[in-house]
Design a protein around this motif. Structure first.
Motif, PDB file in Angstrom:
ATOM      1  N   TYR A  63      27.492  -3.301  68.197  1.00 45.77           N
ATOM      2  CA  TYR A  63      26.079  -3.571  68.026  1.00 45.77           C
ATOM      3  C   TYR A  63      25.960  -4.809  67.144  1.00 45.77           C
ATOM      4  N   TYR A  64      24.706  -5.358  67.138  1.00 46.06           N
ATOM      5  CA  TYR A  64      24.454  -6.502  66.257  1.00 46.06           C
ATOM      6  C   TYR A  64      23.099  -6.300  65.596  1.00 46.06           C
ATOM      7  N   GLY A  67      18.410  -6.618  74.559  1.00 48.55           N
ATOM      8  CA  GLY A  67      18.250  -7.711  75.513  1.00 48.55           C
ATOM      9  C   GLY A  67      19.333  -8.771  75.378  1.00 48.55           C
ATOM     10  N   ILE A  68      19.033  -9.982  75.931  1.00 45.58           N
ATOM     11  CA  ILE A  68      19.959 -11.104  75.887  1.00 45.58           C
ATOM     12  C   ILE A  68      19.780 -11.828  74.564  1.00 45.58           C
ATOM     13  N   GLN A  69      20.891 -11.918  73.831  1.00 47.92           N
ATOM     14  CA  GLN A  69      20.839 -12.539  72.520  1.00 47.92           C
ATOM     15  C   GLN A  69      21.931 -13.627  72.421  1.00 47.92           C
ATOM     16  N   ASN A 112      24.590  -9.464  76.096  1.00 47.54           N
ATOM     17  CA  ASN A 112      23.581  -8.554  76.669  1.00 47.54           C
ATOM     18  C   ASN A 112      23.666  -7.213  75.948  1.00 47.54           C
ATOM     19  N   PHE A 113      22.555  -6.804  75.312  1.00 53.47           N
ATOM     20  CA  PHE A 113      22.508  -5.529  74.576  1.00 53.47           C
ATOM     21  C   PHE A 113      21.613  -4.493  75.270  1.00 53.47           C
ATOM     22  N   THR A 117      19.259   1.600  73.858  1.00 52.63           N
ATOM     23  CA  THR A 117      20.605   2.026  73.415  1.00 52.63           C
ATOM     24  C   THR A 117      21.252   1.016  72.483  1.00 52.63           C
ATOM     25  N   TYR A 118      20.880  -0.247  72.604  1.00 54.63           N
ATOM     26  CA  TYR A 118      21.237  -1.290  71.648  1.00 54.63           C
ATOM     27  C   TYR A 118      22.713  -1.754  71.704  1.00 54.63           C
ATOM     28  N   TYR A 119      23.559  -1.133  72.436  1.00 56.71           N
ATOM     29  CA  TYR A 119      24.976  -1.517  72.375  1.00 56.71           C
ATOM     30  C   TYR A 119      25.289  -2.692  73.296  1.00 56.71           C
TER      31      TYR A 119
END
Length: 496
Positions: free
Chosen positions: A465-466, A476-478, A486-487, A492-494
């Motif tokens: 995670y970030y 989302g795309i970070q 892609n998170f 779910t955030y992972y």
């Protein structure tokens, strides 16, 4: 008693050479009764002495000598008919009490009808009360005059006994002799004092053991004391057991004695319960007994009904049980917590109770102050004033959150602790500084030793995670350090 001047029914198996079941009854004058001495071996016990005016002013020293010889009880003749009082009665009673002996009283009966029986009982009761006898003292009706038999003596004796009870005397007895023609069934055997004098009294051949007492001699002597005395074996402790409300000179007044010892606890007396502490009646005080709370008033009597005590109303019922029904934070004079304790239906309570705007914790009725509590599956904390706390609280150097919605239980969470990191907030879990993810305000935050971590990679639950500059786990795309990741967008955030 006067009985010793009448013809007595005497039996002597040793004289006639027959068994106890074959004893022949003979009549001889009382003056033929053998002369015996207190302490002489082989005789029936001399538990009780009875005295009348012909013994005169016996001194305290005389009674002390009787006591030293093993005599425990004294029965004093007070009255006869409705016009005679033993002129030495007060001295005899007072001196026997001063010697520490149990003192009882008897009346010589002259009644020939029910009215006469009641009048004699009243006369006896009046004199007894005037001499300091209490309602628990033994009162004896001496029925031996043969002229009473023709006028229904059995019924009249029963009326006399009933009238003594009506006057408040609960412990009554009947004195008579075995051949006296009367029905004694109105009196239980353990309260019958039977007279009969053997030619050769012996501790191996006791008579009248089915009765409370046996007067076995009228010709006893006590070393150092002038005169002769009637003596009795007291099989049941009727007149010799050292119990009841009596004057104890060495204790300085009236005390409740039970089997020779100063009594602590409740005793039923004169229609109610009284509490005694080391024999002393306890007035205006709370008492615990039989799993309930009671209160004795200024007269020592256990109270009933609704009573105002120190400004509070208490309900003690009206059904003769006397115990407190009330609940709440009540003053009972205890040494703990300023004399107050919490009662629930009259029982000392353990647990939480709502009082004055918050919850307090009680153990055996005593309010507990600073400390952790468990109730209803939750943890709580009560402060130095005993109040359950709310909000964020620092306890033993650790911060806890107890909510602000009137529920008071410890939640843990993101709490202000005044630290220099992260604006003074940290994440606590069960009072411990937490490391890991926690969901808060719509997303996940990462904490290390309670401190929120901002921009950086995290690992949890087998995933990566970030968290951004605000400490929030991203979706989302970070773009991170020039690289795209892609998170997901499903909460779910992972990292995918």
């Amino acid at each position: 008693m006067n009985f010793k001047n009448t013809l007595l029914a005497l039996a002597a198996a040793s004289v006639f050479g027959i068994t106890a079941n074959q004893i022949n009854v003979q009549r001889v004058v009382a003056d033929g009764v053998p002369y015996v001495t207190a302490g002489q071996s082989g005789l029936p016990a001399m538990d009780v002495v009875d005295i009348a005016s012909y013994q005169g002013n016996l001194s305290v020293d005389d009674f002390n000598k009787m006591k030293a010889a093993g005599i425990k009880g004294v029965i004093v003749k007070l009255t006869e008919s409705t016009d005679y009082t033993n002129p030495y009665a007060r001295t005899q009673v007072d001196n026997a009490r001063a010697a520490g002996m149990k003192v009882s009283a008897y009346h010589f009966a002259r009644f020939h009808d029910e009215n006469g029986a009641r009048a004699e009982a009243d006369y006896f009761a009046n004199v007894a009360y005037s001499l300091g006898f209490s309602s628990s003292d033994l009162m004896v009706d001496d029925v031996e005059d043969n002229t009473l038999i023709k006028d229904n003596v059995s019924n009249n004796a029963r009326v006399f006994n009933d009238q003594l009870h009506a006057r408040g005397f609960s412990d009554t007895a009947l004195y008579t002799y075995s051949t006296y023609n009367m029905d004694r069934s109105f009196m239980s055997n353990d309260h019958i004092w039977m007279a009969s004098y053997p030619y050769e009294p012996s501790s191996d051949h006791l008579w009248n053991t089915q009765y409370g007492m046996w007067q076995w001699t009228s010709n006893a002597h006590v070393n150092g004391v002038s005169g002769t005395f009637d003596m009795s074996v007291d099989y049941t402790g009727l007149a010799s057991r050292d119990s009841g409300y009596r004057y104890v000179p060495e204790a300085g007044g009236w005390r409740w004695v039970e089997d020779g010892k100063m009594f602590t606890g409740f005793k039923y007396y004169m229609g109610t319960y009284y509490w005694f502490e080391n024999g002393v009646r306890s007035d205006k005080a709370w008492h615990e007994a039989w799993g309930h709370m009671y209160y004795t008033g200024a007269d020592g009597r256990a109270v009933q009904g609704v009573q105002n005590i120190n400004g509070q109303n208490f309900d003690f019922g009206s059904d003769g049980t006397f115990y407190m029904r009330s609940s709440g934070y009540l003053y009972d004079g205890s040494s703990q917590n300023g004399g107050y304790r919490w009662y629930e239906n009259g029982q000392l309570y353990t647990g939480f109770r709502y009082y004055m705007g918050t919850y307090y914790w009680f153990v055996d009725g005593v309010r507990q102050n600073a400390g952790w509590r468990e109730a209803w599956g939750m943890k709580y904390y009560t402060d130095d004033n005993g109040r359950a706390v709310q909000g964020t609280q620092k306890i033993d150097g650790t911060y806890y959150y107890f909510g602000d919605d009137g529920t008071y239980y410890e939640r843990g969470g993101y709490l202000f602790d005044g630290s220099s990191q992260n604006g003074g907030y940290r994440w606590y879990e069960n009072g411990q500084l937490f490391t890991g993810f926690r969901y808060y305000m719509g997303t996940y935050y990462w904490f290390v030793d309670g401190v929120r971590q901002n921009a950086g990679w995290r690992e949890a639950w087998g995933m990566k995670y970030y968290t951004d500059q605000d400490g929030r786990a991203v979706q989302g795309i970070q773009t991170i350090n020039g690289q795209t990741y892609n998170f997901g967008n499903d909460g779910t955030y992972y990292l995918r």
